[in-house]
Design a protein around this motif. Structure first.
Motif, PDB file in Angstrom:
ATOM      1  N   LYS A  29      32.764  -6.316 -75.561  1.00 33.07           N
ATOM      2  CA  LYS A  29      33.699  -7.405 -75.847  1.00 33.07           C
ATOM      3  C   LYS A  29      33.034  -8.571 -76.572  1.00 33.07           C
ATOM      4  O   LYS A  29      33.686  -9.572 -76.857  1.00 33.07           O
ATOM      5  N   ASN A  52      40.675 -14.794 -70.772  1.00 29.57           N
ATOM      6  CA  ASN A  52      41.740 -13.811 -70.965  1.00 29.57           C
ATOM      7  C   ASN A  52      41.223 -12.568 -71.685  1.00 29.57           C
ATOM      8  O   ASN A  52      41.670 -11.460 -71.407  1.00 29.57           O
ATOM      9  N   ILE A  53      40.301 -12.746 -72.607  1.00 28.93           N
ATOM     10  CA  ILE A  53      39.740 -11.600 -73.324  1.00 28.93           C
ATOM     11  C   ILE A  53      38.897 -10.740 -72.388  1.00 28.93           C
ATOM     12  O   ILE A  53      39.013  -9.511 -72.376  1.00 28.93           O
ATOM     13  N   PHE A  56      41.232  -9.206 -68.654  1.00 34.26           N
ATOM     14  CA  PHE A  56      42.633  -8.982 -69.011  1.00 34.26           C
ATOM     15  C   PHE A  56      43.365  -8.143 -67.968  1.00 34.26           C
ATOM     16  O   PHE A  56      44.276  -7.412 -68.266  1.00 34.26           O
TER      17      PHE A  56
END
Length: 110
Positions: A29, A52-53, A56
């Motif tokens: 990520k 949020n990334i 999730f």
């Protein structure tokens, strides 16, 4: 006599925290948050977007322990004006309480 300069801690170093976490737990990520990590300083809204990334999985158990600074509150209220949302829609979008949004508007906008 030597003078000692005392530095004021302005808060947590989110760049370092997230960089270490992503390197150890989820290096895949890293490319998604590269634009946030390249900034000089991160705002609270940037921290929320990175959260949020990375996580999730939906609403976490720690959702009730969030806090916001004035800058972020004004960004959220500006978002409401820009997209012409009512308090319920804004609260749902940012996962807040409607009462919190009302309180912010009463304190900061009136």
């Amino acid at each position: 006599m030597d003078k000692q300069v005392q530095t004021v801690n302005t808060g947590p170093n989110y760049k370092r925290i997230y960089h270490d976490f992503i390197e150890s737990k989820c290096p895949d990520k890293l490319e998604y948050i590269k634009c946030y990590m390249s900034k000089e300083s991160m705002s609270l809204s940037d921290v929320l977007k990175i959260n949020n990334i990375i996580f999730f999985d939906g609403v976490s158990e720690n959702q009730k322990f969030k806090s916001y600074d004035k800058q972020t509150i004004f960004e959220i209220l500006e978002y409401q004006k820009k997209y012409k949302l009512n308090n319920s829609q804004l609260a749902k979008h940012f996962k807040l309480s409607r009462n919190t949004v009302t309180k912010w508007k009463r304190i900061f906008l009136v």
